[in-house]
Enzyme design. Sequence first.
Site, PDB file in Angstrom:
ATOM      1  CG  ASP A   1       9.676  34.487 -23.031  1.00 28.10           C
ATOM      2  OD1 ASP A   1       9.678  34.195 -22.147  1.00 28.10           O
ATOM      3  OD2 ASP A   1       9.785  35.101 -23.793  1.00 28.10           O
TER       4      ASP A   1
ATOM      5  CG  ASP B   1      11.890  33.442 -19.134  1.00 26.39           C
ATOM      6  OD1 ASP B   1      13.054  33.248 -19.471  1.00 26.39           O
ATOM      7  OD2 ASP B   1      11.560  35.275 -18.981  1.00 26.39           O
ATOM      8  CD  GLU B   2      14.051  33.750 -23.967  1.00 29.18           C
ATOM      9  OE1 GLU B   2      13.282  33.879 -25.369  1.00 29.18           O
ATOM     10  OE2 GLU B   2      14.380  34.971 -23.097  1.00 29.18           O
TER      11      GLU B   2
END
EC number: 2.7.7.7
Length: 425
Positions: free
Chosen positions: A24, A117-118
């Site tokens: 993350d 983003d993860e």
Amino acid sequence: MSAPTAGGPAPPPDRVPTTVLHVDMDAFYAAVATRDDPSLQGVPVIVGGGHRGVVLSASYEARRSGVRSGIPMTRARRLCPEAEVLRPDYALYSAVSRSVLEIFGQVTPVVQPLSLDEAFLDVQGSVRLLGGPAEIGALVRARVHDEQGITCSVGAADTIGVAKVASKRAKPDGQLVVPAADVVGFLHPLPVGELWGVGDKTVAQLERLGLRTVGDVAHTPRSTVQRALGRAFGAQVHDLAWGIDDRLVAGGGGPRASQRGFPLPAGVLGSDPGPDRSVGADETFGRDTDDPQVLLRELLRLTAKVTARMRAAEVVGRTVTVKVRFADFTTITRTRTRSEPTDVTHEVYDTVRQVFAGLGLQRARVRLVGVRVENLQPRRGVTRQLVLGERPQGWAEADRAVDRAATRFGDAAVRPASLLGPGRP
DNA sequence: TCTGGGGTCCTAGGACCC
DNA sequence: TCTGGGGTCCTAGGACCC
């Protein structure tokens, strides 16, 4: 997975051992902005929308003032007046995201992005080559930092649920490996809202039973939790409280994954998450409006946006949903399923208009309208039933011309005539 | 000048069919 | 005379995630 102590259900048998990393990015949007503008180094940075928007990302400096993702921008500015406020740049974030995914792909082929983003990485097959989860996590974090100039945090465990919780606990710029034997000890002291899929409403439900921590829930009879949360959801929360979670990383494919966490089917390793289930767009007005002409014009614009994306994705859909949010934030949806699937702007808008008319709004103050199309299927192989008197390919051909022009000249170049302002040629 | 925009999935009731 | 269930589709709302 550790054997639960008294009161816990038995873990599922015959589970294929996995090692899952959840990676993350830390304050992703704000971090990318800071990376590209050194003058922002050490400064509170808030990335967010317009005057009615919310915070999309806040640097850790801004978080120290109480700024969080999701709070209204107006409140964020009050909390942290000295912050540098930036508009989001999704094209940039997407580019960075692709580069980061490439790094993941060099570590394992089983990568499941959850958002820009993860991602989950199943690294079981990489252990021999690259070392244990701690070594692989360190490798990923070093490469992301060196090659992209941003930091990320890593959680590692043998289930995706625990890996997800662990990465959050590791933030910022850290990593946390939770061995199977430590899972229960790790989870039980945490507030129950830390579990993936347990949000504010669920926390409030459990609070009414006096259940605050994951351990509280774990040591409450399953049937009690189920009565409070519903049979299926309650059972899954109870399982998760013991670290029991047989969902696997669904790598190898598209970006889709359930964000609620729970109902993700226990996919097969490397399985394709499958095509999108729906395409939609909505927009909050700068100020509330009760003008039907304004509402319909916005619905047309949103319909055109949605169908253009459907055509680009080569899908057609049958079910059209119109969403209206009123000034008091109450929200209604109305749905109509067409007999034949379509991606034609004109046809979807026909349905949108009918549904909207059926609402019978009488000068209600409206804050937001939205359009969504569901029941998608690949366009290939769908044969259209021509309605009597309909010109074959009439509207569809017009849409394709619009798409080509938009590709060449930009979205603003071509739009329905009724979207042109008064006085425009 | 409170509360975005993109999604996913679940629930529950009613219609309809067998 | 009284009384069926299961499956599927559709619709509206809600919870959750980033």
